[in-house]
Write an enzyme that holds these catalytic residues in place. Structure first.
Site, PDB file in Angstrom:
ATOM      1  N   ILE A 528      59.740  79.733 100.304  1.00 11.92           N
ATOM      2  CA  ILE A 528      59.700  81.192 100.156  1.00 11.92           C
ATOM      3  C   ILE A 528      58.306  81.759 100.365  1.00 11.92           C
ATOM      4  O   ILE A 528      58.113  82.974 100.319  1.00 11.92           O
ATOM      5  CB  ILE A 528      60.235  81.631  98.779  1.00 11.92           C
ATOM      6  N   SER A 530      53.882  80.580 101.742  1.00 12.55           N
ATOM      7  CA  SER A 530      52.882  79.557 102.037  1.00 12.55           C
ATOM      8  C   SER A 530      51.526  80.204 102.167  1.00 12.55           C
ATOM      9  O   SER A 530      51.408  81.395 102.450  1.00 12.55           O
ATOM     10  CB  SER A 530      53.233  78.798 103.320  1.00 12.55           C
ATOM     11  N   GLY A 531      50.489  79.393 101.956  1.00 15.89           N
ATOM     12  CA  GLY A 531      49.123  79.868 102.060  1.00 15.89           C
ATOM     13  C   GLY A 531      48.211  78.724 102.414  1.00 15.89           C
ATOM     14  O   GLY A 531      48.664  77.617 102.754  1.00 15.89           O
ATOM     15  N   PHE A 533      46.263  76.942 100.589  1.00 11.20           N
ATOM     16  CA  PHE A 533      46.161  75.848  99.636  1.00 11.20           C
ATOM     17  C   PHE A 533      47.498  75.401  99.072  1.00 11.20           C
ATOM     18  O   PHE A 533      47.550  74.469  98.288  1.00 11.20           O
ATOM     19  CB  PHE A 533      45.244  76.244  98.459  1.00 11.20           C
ATOM     20  N   GLY A 534      48.576  76.068  99.410  1.00 11.80           N
ATOM     21  CA  GLY A 534      49.824  75.665  98.805  1.00 11.80           C
ATOM     22  C   GLY A 534      51.029  76.299  99.456  1.00 11.80           C
ATOM     23  O   GLY A 534      50.927  77.264 100.222  1.00 11.80           O
ATOM     24  N   LYS A 550      55.074  76.391  93.022  1.00  9.30           N
ATOM     25  CA  LYS A 550      53.970  76.340  93.973  1.00  9.30           C
ATOM     26  C   LYS A 550      53.424  74.922  94.025  1.00  9.30           C
ATOM     27  O   LYS A 550      52.952  74.383  93.019  1.00  9.30           O
ATOM     28  CB  LYS A 550      52.865  77.312  93.582  1.00  9.30           C
ATOM     29  N   ASP A 645      40.881  88.513  95.027  1.00  7.47           N
ATOM     30  CA  ASP A 645      41.699  88.464  96.243  1.00  7.47           C
ATOM     31  C   ASP A 645      42.919  89.373  96.113  1.00  7.47           C
ATOM     32  O   ASP A 645      44.053  88.964  96.345  1.00  7.47           O
ATOM     33  CB  ASP A 645      42.124  87.027  96.542  1.00  7.47           C
TER      34      ASP A 645
END
Length: 879
Positions: A528, A530-531, A533-534, A550, A645
């Site tokens: 669902i 993504s980035g 780092f995870g 996550k 952020d």
């Protein structure tokens, strides 16, 4: 002589007052001033509609003599249909009409309320026969209307559009904003108390649904009450009523929504929602037990049932019956929810002992009808445990037959009988010790020897206790040193890993095994998000709770420290506008966080993606929720937390578009003296504050800047920085969320549109509607857009000291804090940013197509390399 002068002055005052106290008909012109004392002979009335159906007056509701309001009143029934100022004024304070609008001043000359800045000068103020107070220009064009700014009432001829709300007054004599709200959505009309729904027109038996069209507005007319679709021929919902020439729909101060018509000399109530008096959140006060008096009320639609109030066992009526019921045991106190952001002596703390008081079986709570259980198939002790560890939870309702656990969050309302027979109610309390009462109760009848020996025994006991506490502190510190040494040695081991038994944080909700989360996510099947780092997967726990898992990847040495820091920071932080951490997994190299599931996804997907357009009120709710969450991070925690952020991807949406901030786990936890030492860059292109680029000190004002940028995106519905065809207008290629669609074959040139600069230019020209998302198609007013744009520009001042703090921003969004004017000298940097972004986009395009390269100035190259083209994945935290 002095007596003669005073007498003459009095005569002059009476003479001038009698001249100026003439009540005008239909309209008045600028340079007009009125006060209640000036028009006291006409009970404060200074303007009448043409046929005297409505009047504008400085009015004291409830006939009290201290609080006055500028009101529009239906003359025959003396019903207030609109009020201007929420803060009351005195009988000598003045209302002034100038060419710039209406302003209310107190005796010291301070503005208590005013109309917003207008696009042209006012020629006259008119009161129509429908009750609409209108400012007109020299061409009789409308500059401002009271109908477009409803308070708690609408009348025939007035519309309440989707996203708009009615807010109740605090009482019949106090017209300040109360705690109840009626909101129009695209499918319903909803009553809420502190964000908790307690009535919907769609669930009222007296309302008929005629269409599946989306609702566009609510209105009353001569034949009834309606939720209209795309035109007046489509009645999505209707309540048919008898024919009436004057009808009023009102959200009363007690939370009931009523519709009444004027017949003869009285208002006749025709509809009330909810008609169950015990469904009103505070029908019997806090924890008051409400019983529906069915003998005094049938199922009639014209009135609600009359509740009979009492207190549950273990409770009694509070002093003066102002707050409902309180525990019988004075050593037990009702906690305040953590979301109240209040430092109160009775608020829940880590050191308090939590218990529960039984309010019996067969009870129900108004909010449960419109919410699902937080857990299924659990034991009563599990339900209590979940509430005990959650500072937002103030009580639970538990159904034995299904093991369903309902939670009462943030605010306590009334309880009512008539629920399921196996539904048990429990109220959370903090346990204290009332030593003074015990001493007073035991003082009488003490023998003399007890009076002599007890102090001696007490001294001996205290000495023994002191020695015991010192010994325990000494041994505990030794054990902690040994444990810390072991953990350090483990962390320095060549494997660089910590298993789940070597890492412990008190108060963390749940520690999951890897296998549990593997099953919950169906072997990590549904991705669902993504980035850098995870990645995030959807999961379902055994108790049917939906979660977001996550999975941290590429963690590295620093990443592992950040992972543990994230758990330590957010494990015990609970706020309604922060995504809640439900647990974690730290096992065999796996690092995972388990969050509550946000069913509407991230703001960027809802705002820029293919989802239905966010209505204006929904955008305002998102902005306010995000601001409240940041205010809590900055000033509501024991230590200041800076997110670093803030962007739409990190703002998640739940039911009713409730906004919750995510990914504050890698934030830096700063004490005030440390806040100036944090200069490591972290953030995302387009939301980075200028201080990141100048190696200046990073503070909570960095988040304020990012929030301002997000606010501009909420206004426009577009990314602040996105490629668009230069041949197109600013409104073309809407929803280009990827930021690189400008390279289409249909466009010969492309440009990187820097929307903050465009917003600044339109602010200077007062052309606020040019900034609004065109998809809203007129469903937003210039005043509403101006409000958010001005707040956003104040947030993005180059000088951090000029930016408001988030608590102040919350006040601006709520309307309790006046809006300042942006400081233009601290916004000129946006012109430089916009120019550099444009240069960068031209070079990027020419390089891509092999055309002539342009040599940029040194400062521009450095700027672009550090800002324009830095990857969001390089400097962004995990999502």
């Amino acid at each position: 002589m002095k007596l003669i002068i005073n007498f003459s002055s009095t005569i002059f005052l009476l003479f001038t007052t009698s001249i100026s106290a003439y009540t005008f008909s239909d309209h008045i012109s600028p340079n007009f001033t009125a006060s209640y004392l000036q028009f006291i002979a006409n009970t404060g009335t200074f303007l009448l509609s043409r046929n005297k159906t409505f009047k504008a007056a400085i009015f004291n509701p409830g006939n009290q003599q201290t609080s006055f309001y500028l009101c529009i009143i239906h003359a025959a029934s003396n019903t207030v249909i609109w009020s201007a100022n929420h803060a009351p004024i005195s009988d000598s304070d003045t209302v002034k009409l100038t060419v710039e609008g209406i302003t209310i001043f107190d005796k010291n000359g301070n503005s208590k309320w005013s109309t917003p800045p207008l696009k042209s000068q006012v020629q006259k103020l008119s009161l129509t026969e429908m009750g609409n107070l209108v400012l007109l220009d020299q061409s009789n064009g409308s500059l401002w209307e009271s109908f477009q700014h409803p308070t708690d009432t609408i009348v025939i001829g007035q519309r309440l559009s989707v996203g708009a709300s009615l807010s109740s007054a605090s009482s019949n004599s106090n017209l300040s904003t109360g705690n109840y709200k009626l909101t129009i959505t695209s499918s319903d009309a909803i009553l809420q108390w502190h964000g908790q729904t307690y009535w919907k027109i769609s669930m009222d038996s007296k309302a008929y649904k005629n269409s599946n069209d989306d609702v566009e507005y609510m209105a009353v007319n001569t034949t009834g009450f309606y939720l209209f679709g795309h035109n007046e021929q489509v009645h999505v919902y209707q309540v048919g009523l008898s024919v009436a020439n004057f009808r009023v729909a009102k959200l009363a101060s007690d939370g009931q929504f009523t519709i009444s018509s004027f017949s003869g000399t009285n208002l006749k109530q025709e509809f009330v929602g909810p008609d169950d008096g015990c469904q009103i959140p505070l029908a019997c006060g806090r924890i008051g037990l409400c019983n529906d008096n069915s003998l005094s009320s049938s199922s009639s639609s014209t009135s609600s049932s009359s509740p009979v109030c009492s207190c549950p066992s273990n409770f009694h009526v509070a002093s003066g019956n102002l707050h409902g019921c309180v525990p019988n045991d004075v050593s037990r106190t009702l906690p305040l929810a953590c979301s109240s952001l209040t430092n109160n002596n009775h608020s829940q703390s880590n050191s308090s002992v939590v218990s529960f008081l039984n309010i019996g079986y067969g009870v129900k709570y108004f909010g449960n009808i419109y919410s699902d259980p937080i857990m299924f198939g659990v034991s009563l002790s599990d339900c209590q445990g979940h509430c005990s560890s959650n500072c937002s939870c103030l009580g639970i309702l538990y159904r034995n037959s299904s093991g369903s656990c309902y939670m009462i969050e943030n605010e306590l309302g009334s309880i009512s009988n008539g629920g399921e027979g196996d539904m048990l109610g429990l109220i959370k309390v903090n346990i204290g010790h009332d030593i003074d009462n015990e001493q007073n109760s035991q003082k009488d009848g003490f023998p003399v020897i007890a009076a002599v020996l007890l102090p001696i025994v007490g001294i001996i006991f205290l000495l023994a206790l002191v020695f015991f506490l010192m010994w325990r502190k000494f041994t505990k510190s030794k054990k902690q040193e040994v444990k810390l040494g072991k953990q350090i040695s483990i962390s320095q081991h060549s494997s660089g890993d910590l298993d789940q038994d070597a890492f412990y944080i008190p108060g963390l909700p749940t520690r999951f095994d890897y296998e549990e989360l593997e099953v919950a996510t169906d072997n990590f099947k549904t991705l669902i998000g993504s980035g850098a780092f995870g990645v995030v997967y959807k999961g379902v726990l055994p108790d049917k709770t939906i979660v977001a898992v996550k999975k941290i990847i590429n963690i590295g040495i620093q990443g592992r420290k950040d992972f543990f820091a994230e758990i330590a920071v957010i494990g015990n932080i609970h706020h309604v506008n922060l995504v809640r951490l439900k647990g974690f997994c730290a096992q065999r190299g796996h690092r995972m966080l388990v969050y509550e599931y946000m069913n509407r996804g991230s703001l960027d997907r809802n705002l820029f993606g293919g989802h239905p357009v966010l209505e204006w009120q929904e955008r305002c709710d998102v902005a306010l929720g995000t601001a409240r969450g940041l205010a809590y991070l900055h000033s509501g925690c024991e230590q200041k937390i800076i997110h670093c952020d803030i962007k739409p991807e990190n703002i998640l949406l739940h039911d009713q578009f409730q906004a919750k901030i995510s990914d504050f786990g890698l934030s830096k936890l700063l004490s005030p003296e440390q806040s100036g030492l944090f200069t490591t860059m972290r953030g995302t292109r387009g939301y980075l504050a200028p201080e990141w680029l100048t190696n200046s000190a990073i503070s909570e004002k960095t988040d304020v800047y990012s929030f301002g940028m997000v606010l501009l995106e909420l206004v426009s519905g577009r990314k602040n920085c996105s490629f668009k065809s230069r041949s197109h207008s600013i409104d073309d290629d809407h929803n280009n969320s990827s930021g690189n669609n400008g390279n289409s074959s249909n466009s010969s040139t492309t440009g990187l549109v820097y929307f903050p600069l465009y917003a600044l230019e339109m602010h200077e020209q007062k052309s606020y509607m040019d900034l609004a998302d065109p998809r809203l198609e007129g469903r937003v007013t210039i005043d509403e857009v101006e409000k958010l744009v001005r707040i956003a520009l104040c947030c993005v001042h180059e000088d951090p000291s000029l930016r408001p703090n988030m608590v102040t921003v919350v006040g601006m969004l709520e309307g309790g804090t006046p809006l300042p004017q942006p400081r233009m000298e601290s916004l000129n940097f946006l012109r430089f940013y916009g120019r550099r972004f444009s240069e960068a986009s031209v070079i990027a395009e020419e390089n891509e197509h092999g055309s002539v390269r342009i040599q940029q100035p040194r400062d521009s190259t450095r700027f672009v390399s550090r800002f324009s083209y830095i990857s969001s994945q390089q400097i962004s935290g995990p999502r």
